[in-house]
Design a protein around this motif. Structure first.
Motif, PDB file in Angstrom:
ATOM      1  N   SER A  10      11.191 -18.102 -16.694  1.00  0.00           N
ATOM      2  CA  SER A  10      12.685 -19.045 -16.336  1.00  0.00           C
ATOM      3  C   SER A  10      13.869 -17.999 -16.147  1.00  0.00           C
ATOM      4  CB  SER A  10      13.013 -19.897 -17.485  1.00  0.00           C
ATOM      5  OG  SER A  10      11.928 -20.762 -17.679  1.00  0.00           O
ATOM      6  N   SER A  11      13.975 -16.996 -17.101  1.00  0.00           N
ATOM      7  CA  SER A  11      15.204 -15.851 -17.128  1.00  0.00           C
ATOM      8  C   SER A  11      15.044 -15.148 -15.747  1.00  0.00           C
ATOM      9  CB  SER A  11      14.939 -15.116 -18.019  1.00  0.00           C
ATOM     10  OG  SER A  11      15.321 -15.603 -19.366  1.00  0.00           O
ATOM     11  N   ILE A  12      13.772 -14.792 -15.257  1.00  0.00           N
ATOM     12  CA  ILE A  12      13.534 -13.872 -14.120  1.00  0.00           C
ATOM     13  C   ILE A  12      13.926 -14.713 -12.859  1.00  0.00           C
ATOM     14  CG2 ILE A  12      11.800 -12.907 -12.536  1.00  0.00           C
ATOM     15  CD1 ILE A  12      10.320 -12.036 -15.204  1.00  0.00           C
ATOM     16  N   LEU A  13      13.423 -16.153 -13.092  1.00  0.00           N
ATOM     17  CA  LEU A  13      14.084 -16.994 -11.618  1.00  0.00           C
ATOM     18  C   LEU A  13      15.377 -17.149 -11.620  1.00  0.00           C
ATOM     19  CD1 LEU A  13      11.104 -19.586 -11.832  1.00  0.00           C
ATOM     20  CD2 LEU A  13      11.517 -18.119 -10.168  1.00  0.00           C
ATOM     21  N   ARG A  14      15.985 -17.183 -12.565  1.00  0.00           N
ATOM     22  CA  ARG A  14      17.563 -17.247 -12.627  1.00  0.00           C
ATOM     23  C   ARG A  14      18.234 -16.158 -11.999  1.00  0.00           C
ATOM     24  NH1 ARG A  14      16.281 -19.966 -17.986  1.00  0.00           N
ATOM     25  NH2 ARG A  14      16.579 -22.028 -17.683  1.00  0.00           N
TER      26      ARG A  14
END
Length: 367
Positions: free
Chosen positions: A305-309
């Motif tokens: 999730s953090s990487i996609l953000r």
């Protein structure tokens, strides 16, 4: 046309006895209105999603109930009734455009709180006589379609390009095609699976079903050539790092919408086992095998999730189906164009646990 005139049309449609569904959006927020039946009689269920946490409320079918949502002046409205479809768009310059269209081909019955949830694609649909799938798989597919329906805005590109990565027997691929085309959308859908025999089987079934705008490709998720720009990427239970590969391809394609339900999370679990943290309170989460596996599930999807953000997506993590149907019931929903700062979160997680997320490695390799 003025907004007041358009609002009057929307108000009449929302309060009509034959309302089916209404969807409105601002780009960052989505509103859905559906008619339901409660003990006191007909009512409206209003769901507002902002990419973080949806809010739901039930209101009576009155002017006072719908006036607040009309006052919000959502940019795009799509209201379906049994008689017609009403669309209202507000341009960036404030111009109000109103149009009327035919009603949807299929008109569902009014839902109620005390009745079984209606399916977006009925488990008894003849489609399943052709493609197969047991009752549990059909419930998973229907729940995934609900998430897809809630993610897509009322207005989508004229030609919606969808790719299902790691499609296997293509239960989701076929169901998504049937559902999206049933919404009146112009869809081209490609299913990707590494096995040639799956491609041959699925291609044969597509011909049998008469699905013209659906095709299948044999190849790995990272290397398969699907051709053309991609709007939507789907991945249902791609195992371990195959989910990372699906997310990486979606980012590479600059897909507008991503829906991925991960399966096992072996990679991070292995790294946690090999590199035990030094702090006692952290060791307590990784010493026991079963706790380590469950924690690896959470850590992996938090990192994803953090990487996609970081790559410009707003990400929501939800349970898309009851755990009775599958323990792998988490879904990552990502929408491009609503970037959220997540760099500090990602760095903190990586530093704390000493792991190397496969998704980060893959995206580093993509030019």
């Amino acid at each position: 046309m003025t907004w007041e005139e358009a609002a009057a049309e929307l108000r009449d449609a929302l309060l009509s006895e034959d309302l089916i569904r209404a969807v409105a959006n601002t780009g960052s927020q989505r509103l859905t209105v559906r008619p339901i039946t409660v003990k006191s009689g007909p009512a409206l269920q209003i769901v507002i999603e902002d990419g973080v946490r949806p809010t739901t409320k039930t209101v009576p079918v009155t002017t006072d109930s719908v006036e607040p949502i009309l006052d919000e002046r959502y940019r795009n409205w799509h209201v379906e009734t049994a008689r017609q479809t009403v669309k209202v768009q507000i341009s960036k310059k404030g111009r109000v455009l109103l149009s009327h269209g035919a009603p949807p081909a299929v008109v569902p019955e009014r839902a109620g709180h005390d009745r079984e949830k209606r399916h977006l694609l009925d488990p008894g649909d003849p489609l399943f006589d052709v493609i197969g799938g047991d009752a549990r798989k059909r419930r998973q597919v229907d729940a995934f379609l609900r998430a897809l329906d809630a993610t897509l805005p009322a207005e989508v590109p004229d030609k919606l390009r969808v790719v299902d990565l790691g499609c296997g027997n293509a239960y989701l691929t076929f169901a998504a095609y049937r559902y999206l085309t049933g919404r009146g959308l112009d869809v081209h859908l490609t299913g990707v699976d590494v096995r040639e025999d799956q491609r041959e089987r699925n291609t044969r079934l597509a011909r049998e079903l008469g699905f013209a705008d659906i095709d299948f490709v044999a190849g790995t998720i990272l290397d398969a050539q699907v051709g053309g720009p991609v709007d939507v990427v789907l991945a249902l239970h791609a195992c371990d790092t195959a989910t990372d590969e699906a997310l990486a391809r979606a980012v590479e394609w600059d897909a507008r919408w991503i829906l991925a339900a991960p399966c096992c999370h072996k990679d991070i679990s292995r790294q946690l086992r090999e590199h035990q943290p030094t702090r006692p309170e952290a060791t307590a989460l990784t010493r026991s095998g079963i706790l380590r596996e469950r924690f690896a599930d959470v850590l992996t999807d938090a990192l994803r999730s953090s990487i996609l953000r970081e790559h410009g997506y707003a990400v929501d993590v939800v349970e898309f189906v009851d755990s009775a149907h599958t323990p792998r019931n988490l879904l990552l929903k990502a929408v491009r164009g609503n970037p959220e700062s997540a760099g500090s979160d990602y760095q903190a997680l990586v530093s704390e646990w000493g792991v190397r997320p496969h998704l980060a490695e893959l995206l580093h390799q993509i030019p």
